[in-house]
Design a protein around this motif. Structure first.
Motif, PDB file in Angstrom:
ATOM      1  N   ASP A 178      66.727   6.785 115.956  1.00 48.80           N
ATOM      2  CA  ASP A 178      65.645   6.391 114.946  1.00 48.80           C
ATOM      3  C   ASP A 178      65.572   7.867 114.165  1.00 48.80           C
ATOM      4  N   ARG A 179      64.631   7.888 113.158  1.00 50.21           N
ATOM      5  CA  ARG A 179      64.529   9.033 112.097  1.00 50.21           C
ATOM      6  C   ARG A 179      63.914  10.156 113.286  1.00 50.21           C
ATOM      7  N   ARG A 180      62.939   9.774 114.155  1.00 49.96           N
ATOM      8  CA  ARG A 180      62.169  10.984 114.870  1.00 49.96           C
ATOM      9  C   ARG A 180      63.518  11.643 115.848  1.00 49.96           C
ATOM     10  N   GLU A 181      64.260  11.054 116.261  1.00 52.63           N
ATOM     11  CA  GLU A 181      65.286  11.671 117.010  1.00 52.63           C
ATOM     12  C   GLU A 181      66.171  12.486 116.151  1.00 52.63           C
ATOM     13  N   LEU A 182      66.409  11.894 115.106  1.00 51.16           N
ATOM     14  CA  LEU A 182      67.145  12.776 114.194  1.00 51.16           C
ATOM     15  C   LEU A 182      66.671  14.073 113.787  1.00 51.16           C
ATOM     16  N   ILE A 183      65.170  14.158 113.629  1.00 52.75           N
ATOM     17  CA  ILE A 183      64.468  15.464 112.969  1.00 52.75           C
ATOM     18  C   ILE A 183      64.507  16.100 114.028  1.00 52.75           C
ATOM     19  N   HIS A 184      64.257  15.504 115.376  1.00 51.10           N
ATOM     20  CA  HIS A 184      64.300  16.426 116.439  1.00 51.10           C
ATOM     21  C   HIS A 184      65.380  17.248 116.782  1.00 51.10           C
ATOM     22  N   HIS A 185      66.635  16.798 116.308  1.00 48.33           N
ATOM     23  CA  HIS A 185      67.963  17.484 116.584  1.00 48.33           C
ATOM     24  C   HIS A 185      68.221  18.439 115.387  1.00 48.33           C
ATOM     25  N   VAL A 186      67.788  18.123 114.033  1.00 47.95           N
ATOM     26  CA  VAL A 186      67.575  18.942 112.958  1.00 47.95           C
ATOM     27  C   VAL A 186      66.686  20.251 113.322  1.00 47.95           C
ATOM     28  N   THR A 187      65.672  20.082 113.772  1.00 44.80           N
ATOM     29  CA  THR A 187      64.846  21.208 114.271  1.00 44.80           C
ATOM     30  C   THR A 187      65.375  22.137 115.160  1.00 44.80           C
ATOM     31  N   LEU A 188      66.200  21.480 116.274  1.00 40.25           N
ATOM     32  CA  LEU A 188      66.778  22.411 117.307  1.00 40.25           C
ATOM     33  C   LEU A 188      67.951  23.193 116.440  1.00 40.25           C
ATOM     34  N   GLY A 194      56.295  19.773 123.084  1.00 36.40           N
ATOM     35  CA  GLY A 194      56.297  20.242 124.504  1.00 36.40           C
ATOM     36  C   GLY A 194      57.695  19.873 125.001  1.00 36.40           C
ATOM     37  N   HIS A 195      58.551  19.355 124.128  1.00 34.23           N
ATOM     38  CA  HIS A 195      59.977  18.881 124.580  1.00 34.23           C
ATOM     39  C   HIS A 195      60.616  20.072 125.215  1.00 34.23           C
ATOM     40  N   PRO A 196      61.228  19.935 126.523  1.00 36.42           N
ATOM     41  CA  PRO A 196      61.891  20.804 127.096  1.00 36.42           C
ATOM     42  C   PRO A 196      62.743  21.529 126.293  1.00 36.42           C
ATOM     43  N   GLU A 197      63.711  20.755 125.349  1.00 38.46           N
ATOM     44  CA  GLU A 197      64.641  21.510 124.531  1.00 38.46           C
ATOM     45  C   GLU A 197      64.083  22.200 123.505  1.00 38.46           C
ATOM     46  N   LEU A 198      63.068  21.790 122.932  1.00 42.68           N
ATOM     47  CA  LEU A 198      62.283  22.527 121.726  1.00 42.68           C
ATOM     48  C   LEU A 198      61.638  23.833 122.436  1.00 42.68           C
ATOM     49  N   THR A 229      58.990  28.852 113.603  1.00 43.28           N
ATOM     50  CA  THR A 229      59.076  28.963 115.077  1.00 43.28           C
ATOM     51  C   THR A 229      57.999  28.622 115.733  1.00 43.28           C
ATOM     52  N   ALA A 230      57.114  28.111 115.262  1.00 35.07           N
ATOM     53  CA  ALA A 230      55.813  27.603 116.193  1.00 35.07           C
ATOM     54  C   ALA A 230      55.415  26.298 115.334  1.00 35.07           C
ATOM     55  N   PRO A 231      55.784  25.152 115.588  1.00 35.24           N
ATOM     56  CA  PRO A 231      55.444  24.011 115.040  1.00 35.24           C
ATOM     57  C   PRO A 231      54.049  23.648 115.715  1.00 35.24           C
ATOM     58  N   ALA A 232      53.220  23.076 114.685  1.00 33.96           N
ATOM     59  CA  ALA A 232      52.021  22.828 115.151  1.00 33.96           C
ATOM     60  C   ALA A 232      52.154  21.664 116.026  1.00 33.96           C
TER      61      ALA A 232
END
Length: 246
Positions: free
Chosen positions: A69-79, A129-133, A227-230
């Motif tokens: 979904d969109r959130r998973e994609l944004i998660h990986h864009v952030t990484l 708080g996701h371990p990858e992030l 570097t410090a997402p809210a």
């Protein structure tokens, strides 16, 4: 029937690895992430997934095979963005003989990553708080801390500046102007960043109000920093799911 004892079962769990992607599937995944980053900068958080797939040169089925979904994609864009920023800092430190030039190079590279445009968009779609992030953020925080420590130790960076001060300024100065009429926005970004960097050098021309701001203080105050997402509210469904080939 062979019965496995609990220790064998635990070992099987520990040694299990997710399936590795084929080379073509990995290229598709990387193209989708790059296209999503561009679309987020250009169109914002509601960028069409169809448009992202088109830009990546893949079909919609391929996009959804990699990202549920969109959130998973944004998660990986952030990484992806955080990893690129960390690499830029590492490269600047390795290649520039002058510590303050390393800092300048990193700041301008961060501007080219469009961190101001991406910051608010990325924080809305991820669990801080996701371990990858957490791992990506720790790596990036450490690199920025070090590049500033080098500049300070060289006697070129004023002492009343911390990482939070730097990243708030970079984020704000790279945030796009309202509307799309400013065709030379990038030119202004780098000019104004250069003025800002000149103001970081010693000897200081003035005394700054307040105190230097750390990244941890920014996170507590919910400021928007690349570097410090809210940590507004943990976003559900951002966990990484294993993907096959595609």
């Amino acid at each position: 029937m062979r019965h496995t004892n609990s220790s064998e079962g635990a070992k099987a769990v520990v040694t299990a690895h997710p399936p590795r992607l084929r080379a073509d599937a990995l290229r598709n995944r990387e193209r989708i992430i790059a296209a999503a980053r561009e679309a987020l900068v250009e169109y914002g958080a509601e960028s069409s997934l169809d448009e992202i797939a088109r830009r990546a040169g893949v079909g919609n089925a391929t996009l959804y095979r990699h990202f549920a979904d969109r959130r998973e994609l944004i998660h990986h864009v952030t990484l992806h963005v955080m990893a690129r920023l960390a690499e830029q800092a590492e490269t600047a430190r390795a290649e520039e003989p002058d510590a303050f030039r390393s800092l300048r190079r990193f700041v301008h590279a961060a501007a080219d990553e469009r961190v101001g445009a991406l910051c608010t968009l990325l924080e809305e779609g991820m669990d801080p708080g996701h371990p990858e992030l957490v791992a990506a953020r720790d790596r990036l925080d450490g690199q920025i801390e070090q590049i500033m420590a080098d500049a300070r130790a060289s006697g070129q960076l004023r002492d009343d500046i911390a990482v939070g001060d730097l990243m708030v300024a970079v984020t704000q100065l790279t945030r796009p102007l309202p509307g799309k009429g400013c065709a030379v926005f990038d030119q202004f970004v780098h000019r104004h960043l250069q003025l800002f960097l000149d103001g970081l050098m010693t000897p200081a021309r003035s005394e700054l109000p307040g105190s230097a701001v750390t990244l941890e203080e920014l996170r507590r105050q919910k400021h928007c920093v690349a570097t410090a997402p809210a940590a507004t509210a943990p976003a559900a469904g951002t966990g990484v799911t294993s993907t096959g080939t595609g």
